[in-house]
Write a protein that holds these residues in place. Structure first.
Motif, PDB file in Angstrom:
ATOM      1  N   MET B   1      -4.541   2.890 -35.907  1.00  0.00           N
ATOM      2  CA  MET B   1      -3.159   2.683 -36.345  1.00  0.00           C
ATOM      3  C   MET B   1      -3.046   2.978 -37.836  1.00  0.00           C
ATOM      4  O   MET B   1      -3.857   2.492 -38.624  1.00  0.00           O
ATOM      5  N   PHE B   2      -2.030   3.769 -38.211  1.00  0.00           N
ATOM      6  CA  PHE B   2      -2.044   4.321 -39.564  1.00  0.00           C
ATOM      7  C   PHE B   2      -1.888   3.250 -40.631  1.00  0.00           C
ATOM      8  O   PHE B   2      -2.341   3.432 -41.764  1.00  0.00           O
ATOM      9  N   ASP B   3      -1.265   2.107 -40.300  1.00  0.00           N
ATOM     10  CA  ASP B   3      -1.106   1.072 -41.329  1.00  0.00           C
ATOM     11  C   ASP B   3      -2.460   0.450 -41.693  1.00  0.00           C
ATOM     12  O   ASP B   3      -2.673   0.047 -42.841  1.00  0.00           O
ATOM     13  N   ALA B   4      -3.398   0.413 -40.730  1.00  0.00           N
ATOM     14  CA  ALA B   4      -4.740  -0.085 -41.043  1.00  0.00           C
ATOM     15  C   ALA B   4      -5.517   0.941 -41.866  1.00  0.00           C
ATOM     16  O   ALA B   4      -6.256   0.590 -42.791  1.00  0.00           O
ATOM     17  N   ARG B 121      -0.270 -11.703 -41.074  1.00  0.00           N
ATOM     18  CA  ARG B 121      -1.148 -11.853 -39.921  1.00  0.00           C
ATOM     19  C   ARG B 121      -1.015 -10.617 -39.037  1.00  0.00           C
ATOM     20  O   ARG B 121       0.098 -10.233 -38.690  1.00  0.00           O
ATOM     21  N   PRO B 122      -2.140  -9.981 -38.684  1.00  0.00           N
ATOM     22  CA  PRO B 122      -1.997  -8.781 -37.843  1.00  0.00           C
ATOM     23  C   PRO B 122      -1.368  -9.123 -36.498  1.00  0.00           C
ATOM     24  O   PRO B 122      -1.715 -10.145 -35.911  1.00  0.00           O
ATOM     25  N   PRO B 123      -0.413  -8.298 -36.048  1.00  0.00           N
ATOM     26  CA  PRO B 123       0.259  -8.607 -34.787  1.00  0.00           C
ATOM     27  C   PRO B 123      -0.656  -8.317 -33.599  1.00  0.00           C
ATOM     28  O   PRO B 123      -1.581  -7.512 -33.710  1.00  0.00           O
ATOM     29  N   ALA B 124      -0.399  -8.990 -32.494  1.00  0.00           N
ATOM     30  CA  ALA B 124      -1.085  -8.633 -31.250  1.00  0.00           C
ATOM     31  C   ALA B 124      -0.429  -7.352 -30.774  1.00  0.00           C
ATOM     32  O   ALA B 124       0.737  -7.350 -30.412  1.00  0.00           O
ATOM     33  N   ARG B 125      -1.155  -6.261 -30.837  1.00  0.00           N
ATOM     34  CA  ARG B 125      -0.534  -4.970 -30.596  1.00  0.00           C
ATOM     35  C   ARG B 125      -1.304  -4.247 -29.510  1.00  0.00           C
ATOM     36  O   ARG B 125      -2.499  -4.029 -29.645  1.00  0.00           O
ATOM     37  N   SER B 126      -0.627  -3.883 -28.443  1.00  0.00           N
ATOM     38  CA  SER B 126      -1.300  -3.134 -27.391  1.00  0.00           C
ATOM     39  C   SER B 126      -1.167  -1.649 -27.696  1.00  0.00           C
ATOM     40  O   SER B 126      -0.097  -1.196 -28.105  1.00  0.00           O
ATOM     41  N   VAL B 146      12.934   9.570 -26.900  1.00  0.00           N
ATOM     42  CA  VAL B 146      11.566   9.749 -26.401  1.00  0.00           C
ATOM     43  C   VAL B 146      10.705   8.601 -26.926  1.00  0.00           C
ATOM     44  O   VAL B 146      10.549   8.447 -28.131  1.00  0.00           O
ATOM     45  N   PRO B 147      10.144   7.782 -26.045  1.00  0.00           N
ATOM     46  CA  PRO B 147       9.295   6.680 -26.521  1.00  0.00           C
ATOM     47  C   PRO B 147       7.867   7.139 -26.801  1.00  0.00           C
ATOM     48  O   PRO B 147       7.308   7.950 -26.065  1.00  0.00           O
ATOM     49  N   LEU B 148       7.307   6.640 -27.895  1.00  0.00           N
ATOM     50  CA  LEU B 148       5.951   7.012 -28.291  1.00  0.00           C
ATOM     51  C   LEU B 148       5.162   5.723 -28.494  1.00  0.00           C
ATOM     52  O   LEU B 148       5.561   4.873 -29.277  1.00  0.00           O
ATOM     53  N   SER B 149       4.026   5.595 -27.795  1.00  0.00           N
ATOM     54  CA  SER B 149       3.202   4.390 -27.970  1.00  0.00           C
ATOM     55  C   SER B 149       2.269   4.573 -29.166  1.00  0.00           C
ATOM     56  O   SER B 149       2.118   5.678 -29.681  1.00  0.00           O
ATOM     57  N   TRP B 150       1.630   3.470 -29.573  1.00  0.00           N
ATOM     58  CA  TRP B 150       0.657   3.573 -30.675  1.00  0.00           C
ATOM     59  C   TRP B 150      -0.455   4.535 -30.292  1.00  0.00           C
ATOM     60  O   TRP B 150      -0.925   5.315 -31.122  1.00  0.00           O
ATOM     61  N   ALA B 151      -0.885   4.488 -29.035  1.00  0.00           N
ATOM     62  CA  ALA B 151      -1.966   5.374 -28.597  1.00  0.00           C
ATOM     63  C   ALA B 151      -1.517   6.835 -28.643  1.00  0.00           C
ATOM     64  O   ALA B 151      -2.273   7.720 -29.038  1.00  0.00           O
TER      65      ALA B 151
END
Lengths: 475, 471
Positions: B1-4, B121-126, B146-151
């Motif tokens: 994830m780009f924020d990390a 606090r890091p979110p619980a992110r799937s 168009v939906p885009l997931s983190w993956a």
């Protein structure tokens, strides 16, 4: 992933170099053609994923790389040359017939290399299928086989990319070779990104390579860094556009300083293990103020310091390092006992001892089995070694424990001196380290025995000392 | 994830530039601290993943980018600014409070910027959770989401790294807002790799920006590249370490040639859709011999050219482009029509060459049939744009009084352009062009992404024709 990228780069940037050896420079178009030729040849020779884990041994480094990529294109899992338990070994060396060895004769090679290059499509594969077997360095005994899936290989590529490789194209030279964890990871990543892999460059060839190529990435162990610095020709200018990553063993502060001053200021240390790939990365200059500093966990890596009962320790306290990420292997091959020991609670237990600093970075102090218990004083050898190496008349030093006449461990320090040095001046230097010192015996030595990775061979030192002690008793 | 990744670079290379806007410049350490501050501030306003898809509509490019990263750090999905279906909007503009609009006042921003930069606090992110909504013009009419997931966001980043982004750790210049969706992807990728992002600079300031900052990547539409060349000072020295990425293969060959001579030899084109992400890429130099050539499918993407029945056509035959990849979205948000079985029919026309590369001809919906002959408007436009006195050009079809389709071209002329010289120029084209009627205009209407608004042109011409002569 990486072998499909080779085919892409062969089309988009056909004349960019893919592989450079001291004698040869091969473009992506040529490399991809040869990978296709060898893939077709291996397929015709019956090499499919069903043949199991395949080891590669060839007389030319170029052929080793082509064969490894051809196997990847066929979806066949490969292993390192030293793996004695490979299901099949491919070699171009002559020898007796053996059902587990496929010998590539001179005629076979000539016909394969002379064949037209027909595109061999990437074999379909399960991301969880076996891609590669690595051998763990075996610093704790026998080398173990570490299996990696295609998905984990990709995770390792991405981890290295985010951590230290993203700004670099040019030529990537990994001194530990393509059979090492770092070498295979960086070779496949370089080919994913369209960079060139430099193979087979020795300490004398690397300065020339760095002078010829404006940018690049150089991966080596501290021992190899020492060797390279000793081989730098007079007049070699600093190469700020080359990034140097040092891994495999702790980088001594003086070596870090010398490397940054004579090779490249852009120097990083990578902390990792064959089982996990790179787990933490940090700028090498931090080693100069904090010996053992290895920087911050790579994105996606969880690194923790735990006590003997597996409880997490607060910042600053020393304990065992455990690691979790997408790049970590799940187990050792055919070794449930070692697997159960190292892989538990969802973590890989590294056997390394270290601590976390308040800024989130880590310091590695050594191997858990190296920790000395000297009549109640518990001390890591690296604490004494790091202090001694700063002494101007000390070239190298190693601390280790040897049982004394009463059976209790005593502290020995082997010192490889650089000129005249007295026991007193060493002790004076050690007192500045700010730790409670045990009584110390000194042994003078021409050189400190080290492994290929640059790790001190304390077992050998212990054995030498014991033998010497027995001999003097006998006299 | 780009924020990390961003947080990692803030530690490794704290002083490296991360965000450059006309008014402000932030290093990685400063950006990471600002992202933490705004994430905490947003949390204080009750912005959590449960609030739904959030649009950021701020005037300041600096704040827009910081807020987007802060939302990512909270695990909140974001969408493009004028998404009518956004659940929540963050705006720094004046207006009435509204439960769906959070107005970020100057006082609030000031207080947030003075607060301590503690990481939230890091979110619980799937990885499968929603990260971003992209806008698509859609194969038919109307806008689609168009939906885009983190993956999928990470997978798109991997494709871009292989295709063009590897080794680019200098400055990524994105002039103005080309295509909000693509801009978001480039932003996330630049920060993943530790590059600097330069946004919101007017085109006229871009040459000076390129001269000043470490060379990296310049991302432009064909139209922007053409405009950039018109404002490029004649003394500009080419920057070979710069890579130009043109986001559309409809780059006129003459523009390609000029850009390679005057800006950098390293010009690359990509072909992409919001539904599939990056699909193909190749060097722009090939456009000089083969207009519309977009390069080869990037690894992991399969591109087919199909006829009206969905069957694959032979190499060289024009058909509709169909894309299969693991990056293809499973369906639109709030719509029944979904790309079937992992394959997406793009609505683009193209053909495959024998070397496996793809040539884009244009949109299926823009194909003109003039006197029984099928013509793509790009063919005429590229021919006209190669005339030195044509600033911009657009081709479109309009029915005449008898209902027969006629080919029209709107031409934005530079000083000194005559009809005769243009006709003579078009006649020299290697392709056979239909007869054309010209309409002179000050500017060809284009949308934010630089695409020609042909419907508007058609309506203008029809309106003009329907007026009685001499009125």
């Amino acid at each position: 992933m990486f072998e499909a990228a080779v085919a892409f780069h062969a089309r988009v940037r056909p004349r960019a170099p893919a592989l450079v050896t001291p004698r040869r420079r091969v473009t992506y178009a040529e490399f991809n053609d040869d990978v296709n030729r060898y893939a077709a040849g291996l397929l015709a020779a019956g090499i499919t994923p069903q043949r199991g884990i395949v080891g590669v041994d060839a007389t030319l480094p170029y052929r080793v790389h082509v064969l490894l990529m051809a196997l990847a294109r066929l979806g066949v899992a490969s292993t390192t040359l030293r793996d004695g338990r490979a299901d099949l070994r491919i070699t171009d060396r002559t020898g007796s017939a053996d059902p587990t060895v496929l010998r590539l004769g001179r005629d076979w090679i000539a016909s394969v290399e002379g064949a037209p290059a027909v595109e061999v499509p990437s074999a379909p594969r399960e991301p969880e299928g076996l891609a590669r077997v690595l051998l763990s360095s075996g610093s704790t005994g026998e080398a173990r086989r570490v299996p990696l899936s295609w998905r984990r290989m990709e995770a390792r590529n991405l981890g290295a990319l985010a951590a230290y490789a993203s700004g670099r194209l040019g030529v990537w030279a990994v001194r530990t070779g393509v059979d090492s964890s770092l070498g295979y990871n960086l070779a496949t990543l370089a080919w994913s990104m369209g960079a060139a892999v430099a193979a087979d460059h020795g300490a004398a060839d690397l300065p020339v390579l760095m002078e010829r190529q404006p940018t690049g990435l150089l991966g080596l162990t501290p021992l190899q860094l020492r060797e390279l610095l000793d081989n730098l020709p007079a007049g070699f200018e600093l190469k700020p556009r080359w990034r140097v990553v040092v891994t495999g063993a702790v980088l001594a502060p003086a070596l870090a300083r010398e490397g940054r001053q004579r090779l490249s200021p852009d120097m990083h240390v990578i902390y990792g293990a064959t089982e996990v790939a790179g787990a933490a990365v940090g700028p090498a200059q931090r080693v100069e103020t904090t010996p053992g500093a290895v920087g911050w966990p790579v994105p996606g890596v969880t690194m923790e310091v735990v006590g003997p009962d597996g409880q997490r320790l607060p910042d600053g306290e020393t304990g065992e390092i455990r690691i979790r990420s997408d790049s970590v292997a799940e187990r050792f091959l055919d070794d449930p006992e070692a697997t159960g020991e190292a892989f538990r609670d969802g973590f890989f237990h590294s056997g390394d001892v270290g601590r976390r600093l308040p800024d989130g970075s880590f310091v590695i102090e050594g191997r858990a089995d190296d920790r000395m218990n000297l009549g109640g004083i518990k001390i890591m050898p690296s604490v004494l070694e790091n202090a001694l190496i700063e002494h101007p008349q000390v070239r190298d030093a190693a601390a280790f424990a040897v049982p004394g006449s009463d059976g209790a461990d005593e502290c020995w320090v082997a010192v490889s001196p650089d000129g005249e040095v007295t026991r007193e001046s060493l002790l004076q230097h050690l007192r500045r380290a700010g730790v409670r010192l045990p009584p110390i015996h000194f042994a003078w030595s021409e050189s400190i025995p080290r492994s290929d990775m640059g790790k001190i061979d304390r077992q050998a030192l212990r054995a030498q000392t014991l033998a010497a002690l027995r001999k003097s008793e006998g006299l | 994830m780009f924020d990390a990744d961003l947080a990692y670079h803030a530690r490794q290379r704290p002083r490296a530039p991360a965000l450059i806007t006309p008014g402000r410049r932030a290093s990685y350490a400063e950006l990471d601290a600002a992202v933490n501050r705004f994430a905490n501030g947003l949390l204080g306003l009750g912005v959590t993943p449960e609030r739904g898809v959030t649009a950021v509509e701020t005037g300041s490019a600096y704040h827009r980018h910081v807020l987007l990263a802060a939302l990512a750090r909270l695990g909140v999905a974001t969408t493009f600014p004028d998404d009518p279906a956004a659940d929540l909007r963050l705006s720094d503009g004046p207006g009435e409070p509204d439960e769906n609009i959070l107005r970020l006042t100057d006082e609030w921003i000031e207080a947030v910027e003075a607060s301590p930069p503690l990481p939230p606090r890091p979110p619980a992110r799937s990885p499968e959770g929603l990260a971003r909504v992209l806008r698509s013009a859609g194969p038919g009419a109307g806008m689609r989401r168009v939906p885009l997931s983190w993956a999928m966001l990470a997978a798109e980043g991997r494709r871009c790294i292989v295709a063009y982004a590897a080794g680019r750790q200098g400055t990524w210049v994105l002039p103005a807002v080309a295509e909000p969706g693509r801009t978001y992807l480039q932003t996330a990728l630049a920060w993943s790799l530790g590059a600097a992002l330069a946004v919101d600079f007017p085109l006229a300031d871009t040459p000076a920006l390129l001269e000043r900052e470490a060379p990296g990547l310049l991302v432009v539409t064909p139209h922007q590249l053409r405009s950039l060349l018109t404002v490029l000072p004649s003394a500009f020295r080419p920057i070979p370490d710069l890579r130009i990425l043109v986001t559309d293969a409809g780059l006129p060959p003459a523009v390609t040639r000029e850009a390679r001579l005057r800006l950098t030899p390293d010009v690359q084109v990509i072909y992409h859709t919001p539904e599939t992400g990056l699909a193909a890429s190749g060097p722009a130099s090939r456009l000089e011999n083969t207009p519309g050539v977009a390069g080869w499918p990037v690894p992991g993407v399969e591109i087919e050219v199909v006829d009206a029945d969905g069957g694959c056509v032979r190499d060289g035959v024009v058909g509709e482009i169909r894309i299969r990849s693991d990056g293809t979205c499973a369906g639109y948000l709030g719509a029944d029509a979904a790309p079937a079985d992992g394959a997406f029919l793009t609505g683009d026309l193209g053909r495959r060459l024998s070397d496996g590369s793809l040539v884009i001809a244009g949109r299926l919906s823009e194909r003109m049939t003039i006197g029984g002959v099928v013509v793509m408007p790009q063919l005429l436009e590229n021919a006209a744009l190669s005339h030195p006195d044509v600033r911009d050009a657009a081709a479109f079809a309009v029915p005449d009084a008898a209902g027969r389709m006629e080919c029209w071209m709107a031409i934005a002329p530079a000083e000194g352009l005559t009809r005769e010289s243009l006709i003579a120029h078009l006649a020299r084209s290697p392709q056979l062009l239909p007869e054309v009627r010209f309409a002179w205009t000050d500017a060809v209407p284009r949308d934010a992404a630089g695409r020609i608004e042909r419907e508007a042109l058609r309506a203008q011409v029809i309106a003009a024709l329907s007026q009685p002569a001499g009125a």
